[in-house]
Design a protein around this motif. Structure first.
Motif, PDB file in Angstrom:
ATOM      1  N   LYS A 500     -13.163 -15.177   4.417  1.00  0.00           N
ATOM      2  CA  LYS A 500     -13.479 -14.150   3.484  1.00  0.00           C
ATOM      3  C   LYS A 500     -14.550 -13.286   4.129  1.00  0.00           C
ATOM      4  N   SER A 501     -15.328 -13.649   4.794  1.00  0.00           N
ATOM      5  CA  SER A 501     -16.462 -12.866   5.323  1.00  0.00           C
ATOM      6  C   SER A 501     -16.182 -12.744   6.826  1.00  0.00           C
ATOM      7  N   GLY A 502     -14.909 -12.948   7.229  1.00  0.00           N
ATOM      8  CA  GLY A 502     -14.582 -12.494   8.700  1.00  0.00           C
ATOM      9  C   GLY A 502     -14.695 -13.469   9.643  1.00  0.00           C
ATOM     10  N   TYR A 503     -15.180 -14.728   9.338  1.00  0.00           N
ATOM     11  CA  TYR A 503     -15.371 -15.789  10.268  1.00  0.00           C
ATOM     12  C   TYR A 503     -14.544 -16.921  10.436  1.00  0.00           C
ATOM     13  N   PRO A 504     -13.486 -17.087  11.164  1.00  0.00           N
ATOM     14  CA  PRO A 504     -12.344 -17.903  11.221  1.00  0.00           C
ATOM     15  C   PRO A 504     -12.604 -19.315  11.198  1.00  0.00           C
ATOM     16  N   SER A 505     -11.631 -20.331  10.613  1.00  0.00           N
ATOM     17  CA  SER A 505     -11.746 -21.532  10.836  1.00  0.00           C
ATOM     18  C   SER A 505     -11.286 -22.022  12.255  1.00  0.00           C
ATOM     19  N   LEU A 506     -12.120 -23.150  12.520  1.00  0.00           N
ATOM     20  CA  LEU A 506     -11.740 -23.821  13.746  1.00  0.00           C
ATOM     21  C   LEU A 506     -11.169 -24.913  13.795  1.00  0.00           C
ATOM     22  N   ILE A 507     -10.674 -25.297  12.514  1.00  0.00           N
ATOM     23  CA  ILE A 507      -9.966 -26.675  12.146  1.00  0.00           C
ATOM     24  C   ILE A 507      -8.455 -26.380  12.823  1.00  0.00           C
ATOM     25  N   ASP A 508      -8.117 -27.448  13.841  1.00  0.00           N
ATOM     26  CA  ASP A 508      -6.790 -27.615  14.176  1.00  0.00           C
ATOM     27  C   ASP A 508      -6.701 -26.326  14.972  1.00  0.00           C
ATOM     28  N   ILE A 509      -7.923 -25.705  15.905  1.00  0.00           N
ATOM     29  CA  ILE A 509      -7.790 -24.659  16.703  1.00  0.00           C
ATOM     30  C   ILE A 509      -6.737 -25.161  17.907  1.00  0.00           C
ATOM     31  N   GLU A 510      -6.599 -26.321  18.258  1.00  0.00           N
ATOM     32  CA  GLU A 510      -5.935 -26.820  19.318  1.00  0.00           C
ATOM     33  C   GLU A 510      -4.255 -26.581  19.027  1.00  0.00           C
ATOM     34  N   LYS A 511      -3.986 -26.284  17.567  1.00  0.00           N
ATOM     35  CA  LYS A 511      -2.447 -26.192  17.386  1.00  0.00           C
ATOM     36  C   LYS A 511      -2.099 -24.560  17.461  1.00  0.00           C
ATOM     37  N   ARG A 512      -3.255 -23.932  17.660  1.00  0.00           N
ATOM     38  CA  ARG A 512      -2.836 -22.481  17.425  1.00  0.00           C
ATOM     39  C   ARG A 512      -3.414 -21.697  18.940  1.00  0.00           C
ATOM     40  N   ARG A 513      -4.043 -22.321  19.624  1.00  0.00           N
ATOM     41  CA  ARG A 513      -4.531 -21.876  20.922  1.00  0.00           C
ATOM     42  C   ARG A 513      -4.644 -22.947  22.057  1.00  0.00           C
ATOM     43  N   ASP A 514      -4.580 -22.258  23.360  1.00  0.00           N
ATOM     44  CA  ASP A 514      -4.820 -23.389  24.138  1.00  0.00           C
ATOM     45  C   ASP A 514      -6.206 -23.580  24.966  1.00  0.00           C
ATOM     46  N   LYS A 515      -6.504 -24.227  25.739  1.00  0.00           N
ATOM     47  CA  LYS A 515      -7.701 -24.284  26.107  1.00  0.00           C
ATOM     48  C   LYS A 515      -8.249 -23.402  27.024  1.00  0.00           C
ATOM     49  N   VAL A 516      -7.705 -22.690  27.849  1.00  0.00           N
ATOM     50  CA  VAL A 516      -7.887 -21.589  28.637  1.00  0.00           C
ATOM     51  C   VAL A 516      -8.376 -20.506  27.719  1.00  0.00           C
ATOM     52  N   PHE A 517      -7.563 -20.145  26.558  1.00  0.00           N
ATOM     53  CA  PHE A 517      -7.764 -19.002  25.734  1.00  0.00           C
ATOM     54  C   PHE A 517      -9.141 -19.334  25.029  1.00  0.00           C
ATOM     55  N   VAL A 518      -9.365 -20.511  24.515  1.00  0.00           N
ATOM     56  CA  VAL A 518     -10.731 -20.681  23.925  1.00  0.00           C
ATOM     57  C   VAL A 518     -12.029 -20.707  24.899  1.00  0.00           C
ATOM     58  N   THR A 519     -11.797 -21.234  26.024  1.00  0.00           N
ATOM     59  CA  THR A 519     -12.991 -21.080  27.020  1.00  0.00           C
ATOM     60  C   THR A 519     -13.267 -19.714  27.231  1.00  0.00           C
ATOM     61  N   GLN A 520     -11.901 -18.835  27.211  1.00  0.00           N
ATOM     62  CA  GLN A 520     -12.237 -17.506  27.776  1.00  0.00           C
ATOM     63  C   GLN A 520     -13.007 -16.760  26.557  1.00  0.00           C
ATOM     64  N   ILE A 521     -12.732 -17.056  25.207  1.00  0.00           N
ATOM     65  CA  ILE A 521     -13.549 -16.400  24.135  1.00  0.00           C
ATOM     66  C   ILE A 521     -14.958 -17.036  24.132  1.00  0.00           C
ATOM     67  N   ILE A 522     -15.202 -18.279  24.353  1.00  0.00           N
ATOM     68  CA  ILE A 522     -16.683 -19.022  24.750  1.00  0.00           C
ATOM     69  C   ILE A 522     -17.316 -17.934  25.727  1.00  0.00           C
ATOM     70  N   THR A 523     -16.752 -17.685  26.787  1.00  0.00           N
ATOM     71  CA  THR A 523     -17.437 -16.905  27.794  1.00  0.00           C
ATOM     72  C   THR A 523     -17.619 -15.475  27.590  1.00  0.00           C
ATOM     73  N   ASN A 524     -16.702 -14.763  27.152  1.00  0.00           N
ATOM     74  CA  ASN A 524     -16.629 -13.328  26.917  1.00  0.00           C
ATOM     75  C   ASN A 524     -16.985 -12.635  25.594  1.00  0.00           C
ATOM     76  N   GLY A 525     -16.832 -13.630  24.589  1.00  0.00           N
ATOM     77  CA  GLY A 525     -16.792 -13.199  23.187  1.00  0.00           C
ATOM     78  C   GLY A 525     -15.557 -12.409  22.676  1.00  0.00           C
ATOM     79  N   LYS A 526     -15.728 -12.170  21.269  1.00  0.00           N
ATOM     80  CA  LYS A 526     -14.330 -11.676  20.791  1.00  0.00           C
ATOM     81  C   LYS A 526     -14.893 -10.726  19.603  1.00  0.00           C
ATOM     82  N   GLY A 527     -14.561  -9.330  19.755  1.00  0.00           N
ATOM     83  CA  GLY A 527     -15.131  -8.549  18.486  1.00  0.00           C
ATOM     84  C   GLY A 527     -16.558  -8.753  18.515  1.00  0.00           C
TER      85      GLY A 527
END
Length: 708
Positions: A500-527
């Motif tokens: 509701k405040s704009g911060y997504p759940s990370l539960i079951d993130i592995e079902k929605r994104r692959d490791k490469v995508f998540v690693t890229q977000i950790i490195t570069n940020g998002k929004g």
């Protein structure tokens, strides 16, 4: 008498220095018929004298052309238009050029295979009459692009680009840094805004100018002063070393008086945002409006709008350069909006406030180690354009909330006195962390002295909690430990986030994104999430393994040797909006407003609710206003254009009365400031429609309107 003579001589000296600085490149919109700079011109007034579209025919506007970007997502871009070419940026920060009359693509610049998840508000343009350049940032790099061909200019920096870490101390060379906002051009210089981490691991927010032709660093102003610089004694002695304190950066952009050679730079808070036990003192030049010599970076004057910030009260937008009538005389002024809903108005040359600013007593913090500043500056005029937390009562809980009784119980437990410090109980932040005024900025009629500002009225709750002790962290695996110290604030201990405040759940993130995508977000940020660039490859791998449920649990106390974040005894529990069970604001409307303020007198001309919720409208509830992001455009002939709301509307108001003249539905919400221009005798107004923010649907179109 001596003081008056000294002040007069000082003012004259500043004026003469500024006058002597103006030289070659002057793309000022003195006649306001072009849109060749961010927000319409160096004064950042979002203003135009084009008059083909007028109150009598605005209802006849039609879509003239659309341009679909190859990606989709939030676009905060205010495009520029130079010689019939529109320059903009896509959701994944690829720069492009279009025929401004047709929307046909001319070129596109950027890595088409790599998706950068940050946001961009546009590009800067420079020319010496022959050489024509677009200055654009991708990640940590500033690029110089040939405006005609879209190719990087190899003679600029390192084969066409400059690392924005240039000029920062060695300790900051691997820290997170990007730029969301176009740089400001002065002669052959570009002064760059930068976005940094908001934690204690932030790089220093030095203001730096680069040569547009070569990319070489031209000057630096230290916002956390060094030992031989004024302001040094407003910090702990070691603060400038950037081991436990950082930021105080400009991220929102700047305005420039090219005739006087003065650049006006609003700065943000020091890191860590919400606990200042490591940075005792007033903390100059965080949370300041700085007036700098644009050629040298030398400080001319400053004003601090929040002392020892504990509330993330960054100055959110470039100031407006206007002329007002004050005490019977015309005065060139600079007006700075704020997240708090205040407008600070100064003489542009001397920095003297045009309306008195009072230092209001502020309560002490009860967090151990925190020493809050005893007063905070509040303008006597104009009145705040957003409600203030200390004025809320139980009667201000939303009458439309189904769970009003439970909201009242919570409300009674929160601190809400004026300048209430962050607390374990929870402190009401109103206006919220996004304002009040936000990055869209205010529009102004520069000669009439009227300011037009859209405002948010969303209350947030700031709650502090003790940080786990180092010995407790030592009992965690590497991935768990990094998550606990770097990610919990936004995504929660349970990883459920706060959607509701704009911060997504990370539960079951592995079902929605692959490791490469998540690693890229950790490195570069998002929004607005910063990248964690100081984490090693193995630490990033450990975090991803933890999120994907694959990290081994065998740990030892030595596993934390690579972790680098400075330790803080207290941290925020996250950015939590005060909402009802339907996700609507928990306080009574209006939840967003549009304001017209006469800065000659400090009085309001009009104020209206801005934005609406279809679900409430269907129930017959009057217009409530809503959160809004992106600024207005005003014209000399009486129009105010603005999108900015989740309801996907593009609206045109009568700027003198606030009356709605026309509205239309966009393909997606436009959280961006429009631009208006004329090509081949026809006036257009264009918006970037990327949606995404506030849970709005994604979009990928630029839409231009014109008369048939």
């Amino acid at each position: 008498m001596k003081k008056s003579i000294y002040t007069a001589l000082l003012s004259l000296g500043i004026f003469l220095i500024g006058t002597a600085l103006q030289k070659s490149y002057q793309p000022d919109n003195e006649n306001y018929t072009e849109w060749n700079e961010y927000l319409g011109g160096p004064d950042r007034n979002h203003y135009s004298t084009l008059d083909q579209i007028k109150p009598e025919n605005v209802q006849n506007l039609k879509v003239a052309w659309t341009y679909s970007t190859p990606d989709s997502g939030q676009m905060q871009v205010n495009p520029i238009i130079v010689n019939g070419v529109l320059y903009g940026v896509t959701a994944t920060v690829q720069a492009f050029a279009l025929d401004a009359a047709t929307g046909k693509e001319i070129w596109r610049f950027g890595d088409k295979l790599k998706s950068f998840a940050s946001t961009s508000r546009g590009v800067a343009y420079w020319t010496d009459g022959t050489d024509k350049r677009i200055l654009h940032t991708i990640g940590e790099y500033l690029y110089a692009i040939d405006a005609t061909t879209g190719k990087a200019i190899a003679s600029f920096g390192d084969n066409g680009r400059v690392d924005l870490h240039t000029g920062l101390p060695e300790i900051a060379q691997k820290k997170f840094i990007i730029s969301n906002t176009p740089g400001t051009i002065f002669e052959d210089l570009i002064v760059m805004p930068v976005r940094l981490s908001e934690g204690a691991d932030a790089a220093p927010g030095d203001i730096r100018a680069f040569n547009v032709k070569t990319g070489k660093l031209a000057w630096t102003f230290h916002t956390i002063p060094y030992p031989d610089e004024p302001g040094y004694n407003t910090w702990p002695k070691e603060a400038y070393k950037n081991t436990e304190v950082g930021a105080a950066n400009n991220w929102a952009g700047m305005s420039v008086d090219r005739k006087r050679g003065i650049i006006y730079v609003p700065t943000g808070s020091a890191g860590y945002d919400f606990y200042g036990g490591k940075r005792s003192g007033k903390n100059l030049y965080a949370n300041c409006l700085l007036a700098l010599n644009a050629k040298t970076g030398k400080l001319l004057w400053h004003f601090q709008t929040t002392h020892h910030d504990m509330w993330d009260r960054d100055l959110p937008a470039p100031p407006n350069l206007i002329t007002v009538k004050h005490n019977g005389k015309m005065v060139d002024a600079v007006a700075q909006t704020s997240k708090q809903g205040y407008i600070y108005l100064f003489n542009r040359v001397t920095g003297k406030p045009l309306f008195p600013i009072q230092e209001i007593p502020a309560p002490k913090s009860d967090l151990p180690g925190e020493v809050s500043w005893p007063t905070q500056p509040v303008p006597t005029k104009p009145a705040p354009f957003a409600r203030q937390a200390h004025l809320l009562t139980e009667n201000d809980i939303s009458p439309y909330a189904e769970d009003r009784d439970s909201l009242l119980i919570k409300f009674k437990t929160y601190k809400r006195n004026r300048f209430a410090a962050p607390s374990k109980e929870g402190t009401v932040i109103l206006p919220g962390f996004d304002g009040g005024a936000e990055w869209g900025g205010a529009a102004a009629d520069p000669k009439e002295g009227i300011l037009y500002v859209n405002s948010n009225e969303m209350a947030w709750i700031l709650t502090m909690k003790p940080t786990p002790k180092q010995d407790a962290l030592a009992g965690l695996s590497t991935g768990e430990r990094i998550y606990a110290t770097s990610c919990v604030t936004c995504h929660g201990v349970d990883r459920k986030g706060n959607t509701k405040s704009g911060y997504p759940s990370l539960i079951d993130i592995e079902k929605r994104r692959d490791k490469v995508f998540v690693t890229q977000i950790i490195t570069n940020g998002k929004g607005m999430m910063p990248g964690f660039t100081t984490l090693s490859a193995s630490e990033k791998q450990a975090v991803v393994a933890f999120l994907f449920g694959e990290e081994k649990k065998e740990v030892s106390a030595t596993n934390n040797s690579g972790f680098k974040n400075p330790y803080l005894p207290f941290v925020s529990t996250g950015y939590n909006k005060f909402l009802d069970n339907k996700g609507l604001p928990a306080i009574s409307p209006p939840w967003g407003t549009l304001n017209a303020i006469d800065l000659n007198t400090g009085e309001y001309l009009w104020k209206i609710p801005f934005g609406e919720y279809e679900s409430l409208k269907q129930k017959g509830i009057p217009t409530t206003g809503s959160e809004n992001y992106g600024g207005p455009v005003v014209t000399a002939n009486g129009l105010l254009f603005i999108a900015a709301t989740k309801d996907e509307k593009f609206r045109v108001f009568n700027k003198k009365t606030g009356a709605l003249l026309w509205e239309t539905k966009l393909p997606a919400a436009a959280f961006a400031t429009p631009a208006t221009y004329q090509v081949n005798g026809k006036q257009y107004i264009v918006l970037a429609c990327g949606g995404t923010k506030l849970g709005a649907k994604k979009g990928n179109q630029y839409v231009a309107f014109a008369l048939p």
